[in-house]
Design a protein around this motif. Sequence first.
Motif, PDB file in Angstrom:
ATOM      1  N   VAL A 167      -5.308 -46.914  -4.249  1.00  0.00           N
ATOM      2  CA  VAL A 167      -4.259 -46.831  -5.266  1.00  0.00           C
ATOM      3  C   VAL A 167      -2.943 -46.365  -4.658  1.00  0.00           C
ATOM      4  O   VAL A 167      -1.878 -46.899  -4.964  1.00  0.00           O
ATOM      5  CB  VAL A 167      -4.697 -45.876  -6.398  1.00  0.00           C
ATOM      6  N   THR A 168      -2.998 -45.361  -3.782  1.00  0.00           N
ATOM      7  CA  THR A 168      -1.795 -44.849  -3.125  1.00  0.00           C
ATOM      8  C   THR A 168      -2.079 -44.624  -1.645  1.00  0.00           C
ATOM      9  O   THR A 168      -3.234 -44.612  -1.206  1.00  0.00           O
ATOM     10  CB  THR A 168      -1.329 -43.516  -3.734  1.00  0.00           C
ATOM     11  N   ASP A 169      -1.019 -44.389  -0.890  1.00  0.00           N
ATOM     12  CA  ASP A 169      -1.170 -44.093   0.534  1.00  0.00           C
ATOM     13  C   ASP A 169      -1.942 -42.799   0.755  1.00  0.00           C
ATOM     14  O   ASP A 169      -2.608 -42.633   1.779  1.00  0.00           O
ATOM     15  CB  ASP A 169       0.208 -43.974   1.198  1.00  0.00           C
ATOM     16  N   ALA A 170      -1.863 -41.864  -0.197  1.00  0.00           N
ATOM     17  CA  ALA A 170      -2.521 -40.568  -0.051  1.00  0.00           C
ATOM     18  C   ALA A 170      -4.038 -40.669  -0.096  1.00  0.00           C
ATOM     19  O   ALA A 170      -4.735 -39.730   0.268  1.00  0.00           O
ATOM     20  CB  ALA A 170      -2.047 -39.614  -1.138  1.00  0.00           C
ATOM     21  N   ASP A 171      -4.565 -41.816  -0.535  1.00  0.00           N
ATOM     22  CA  ASP A 171      -6.016 -41.975  -0.630  1.00  0.00           C
ATOM     23  C   ASP A 171      -6.650 -42.283   0.715  1.00  0.00           C
ATOM     24  O   ASP A 171      -7.862 -42.457   0.804  1.00  0.00           O
ATOM     25  CB  ASP A 171      -6.363 -43.096  -1.620  1.00  0.00           C
ATOM     26  N   ARG A 181       0.016 -56.345  -7.202  1.00  0.00           N
ATOM     27  CA  ARG A 181      -0.309 -56.698  -5.817  1.00  0.00           C
ATOM     28  C   ARG A 181      -0.823 -58.132  -5.763  1.00  0.00           C
ATOM     29  O   ARG A 181      -1.571 -58.570  -6.639  1.00  0.00           O
ATOM     30  CB  ARG A 181      -1.366 -55.741  -5.254  1.00  0.00           C
ATOM     31  N   ALA A 233      -0.451 -52.786  -9.890  1.00  0.00           N
ATOM     32  CA  ALA A 233       0.869 -52.693  -9.254  1.00  0.00           C
ATOM     33  C   ALA A 233       1.410 -54.061  -8.839  1.00  0.00           C
ATOM     34  O   ALA A 233       2.233 -54.158  -7.940  1.00  0.00           O
ATOM     35  CB  ALA A 233       0.830 -51.753  -8.050  1.00  0.00           C
ATOM     36  N   PRO A 239       6.661 -43.196   5.498  1.00  0.00           N
ATOM     37  CA  PRO A 239       6.501 -44.277   4.516  1.00  0.00           C
ATOM     38  C   PRO A 239       7.734 -45.164   4.325  1.00  0.00           C
ATOM     39  O   PRO A 239       7.599 -46.303   3.892  1.00  0.00           O
ATOM     40  CB  PRO A 239       6.176 -43.523   3.219  1.00  0.00           C
ATOM     41  N   ALA A 242      -0.104 -48.887  -0.590  1.00  0.00           N
ATOM     42  CA  ALA A 242       0.905 -48.991  -1.644  1.00  0.00           C
ATOM     43  C   ALA A 242       2.010 -49.974  -1.265  1.00  0.00           C
ATOM     44  O   ALA A 242       2.617 -50.612  -2.127  1.00  0.00           O
ATOM     45  CB  ALA A 242       1.502 -47.619  -1.941  1.00  0.00           C
ATOM     46  N   GLU A 243       2.250 -50.092   0.044  1.00  0.00           N
ATOM     47  CA  GLU A 243       3.260 -51.042   0.529  1.00  0.00           C
ATOM     48  C   GLU A 243       2.633 -52.366   0.945  1.00  0.00           C
ATOM     49  O   GLU A 243       3.321 -53.249   1.466  1.00  0.00           O
ATOM     50  CB  GLU A 243       4.009 -50.437   1.718  1.00  0.00           C
TER      51      GLU A 243
END
Length: 514
Positions: free
Chosen positions: A509-513, A49, A47, A158, A117-118
């Motif tokens: 990988v994502t905020d949901a992790d 980063r 992404a 978010p 993610a952010e």
Amino acid sequence: MKNRSLFAQSLSAQIYCGLLIAVACLTLSSCHSAQYYYYKFPQYTFADRPVPPSKLAQRVMIAYTVNGSSTSTSANGALAIVDAKRDIRSNIEGTIASFSISGYNSGYPSMIFNFPAEVHGYVYSNTDGSLGIIDYSKESSSGSAGKFPQAASIAIPPGFLHYYAAEEGSGQLAVIDNATGSSYGLNLPNIDKVAVNAGDTVVLAMVRNSNIIYRLVKLNSNQFATSQLAIQSTGAADCEPLNLPVYCVVPVNSTGVGAGGSNTFDRPVGAYFSLDGTSAYILNCGPECGGTTSSLTVLNQSPLNVNTIPNTTPDNSAFVSNVPIPGGATVALSDATTLYLAGQQQMPDGLFTGYLTTVNLAAAASSPSTAVTGKYGISDGTHTKLLFADNNTLWIGSQYCATGERQHLNTNYNCLTRFDLGAKTAQIVPAVTPGSVAAGATVGYPNTNQNLYYYGDLTGLCWVQGFNKIYTAYGGQVHVFSTVDGSEIDNEFVTVQGTALDVAYLDAVTDADN
């Protein structure tokens, strides 16, 4: 013969030169330090980063206090970073002893709000009420998002357009509106919980020892001249500011067909929002919190929208259904088809014991009496953490586990449970046998109190995605467990010199992790 000799000499020279070139190439290719190989990032990072200053690709941040308590003004807090791939606090060469978030100096950092993610997050300090912003790319503090004195709960959507806090000390729902740069405090005595959906369109507040839930409402510009007029029109508990109010808190109406004609909430302690943005699931704690019946109340999010201004008193009902949850409900997590609920059920001897309850989400709205699909024994205590991880596992964390049924029966009463989603089996970790001194019957890495059977409260939990491990803040120290079988991984090189309060995986990988 002479020509053959010359040819042989020439061939030998060529071979010799070739060997020299090969050696030279090997020498040149060996000029990179070991760190080049150990800490080399790909040309194109995930992404896009940024590469962090530590050069660590798998980082866990640990919030801890060196000394003091949550009420001590002298508490000294810090944020350490460890290499979660290798489970070490230093680099491999040993030239850098430790890594940390630079510039952070607030005391008692009790809560981490992680947004990988952010590429940043937030850390709340109990001592000064500050909500610090942490820049993951620079591994440094980047200022304060605001102050929430004595906040029992904080909610951050978010989009970061607002920050919400349940300031239990002052009895206010605090709202920081980043779109306008303004702050508001709505009076709600005994407020102890606030929740917001991912779209920042529904904000719910709960009050300790109460069966009422409130929703946040944003009024139209200059809709009411005074807060009193707004309260009279909307049925709100409070509207702020006093002149030209902007926000109100309005009681949520959950009456409806099937609700028995009365409010269905029973000591609500939390809310979980559906992944499709249509439903809000209210966690009714029931007997565990001094109420009558534990249940899951399903609400329609549309009437709860912050921009839906009440035109009747009471407000339009958001009720959909109510699902009895005999195992208790204090925290929830969904995989889009099944809702997992952790809580406690009261036993005949008056003590409580932990359960994980599974609920079919499709049936929860249409056929609540058939919605519960399973109930499994887990660790006792007040459950606050639920997290999916590798190897098809679900991890459940709680506090105050030494006062329940398991301790009374002299069985393993630790505060962390590994649940195998495929086999539907629960395992309390670490695996111990209280009172036994047999090999493998005690904890492998005891905390400083040297208790061989009980770690203490589980206050932090994160999944190091793809590496078959989870990190925890467990009994005030860092402990690492394998998702494969629940065994504990050597924590010798990731412990902190202080009290570990929370953990977060910065490179998910994502905020949901998280």
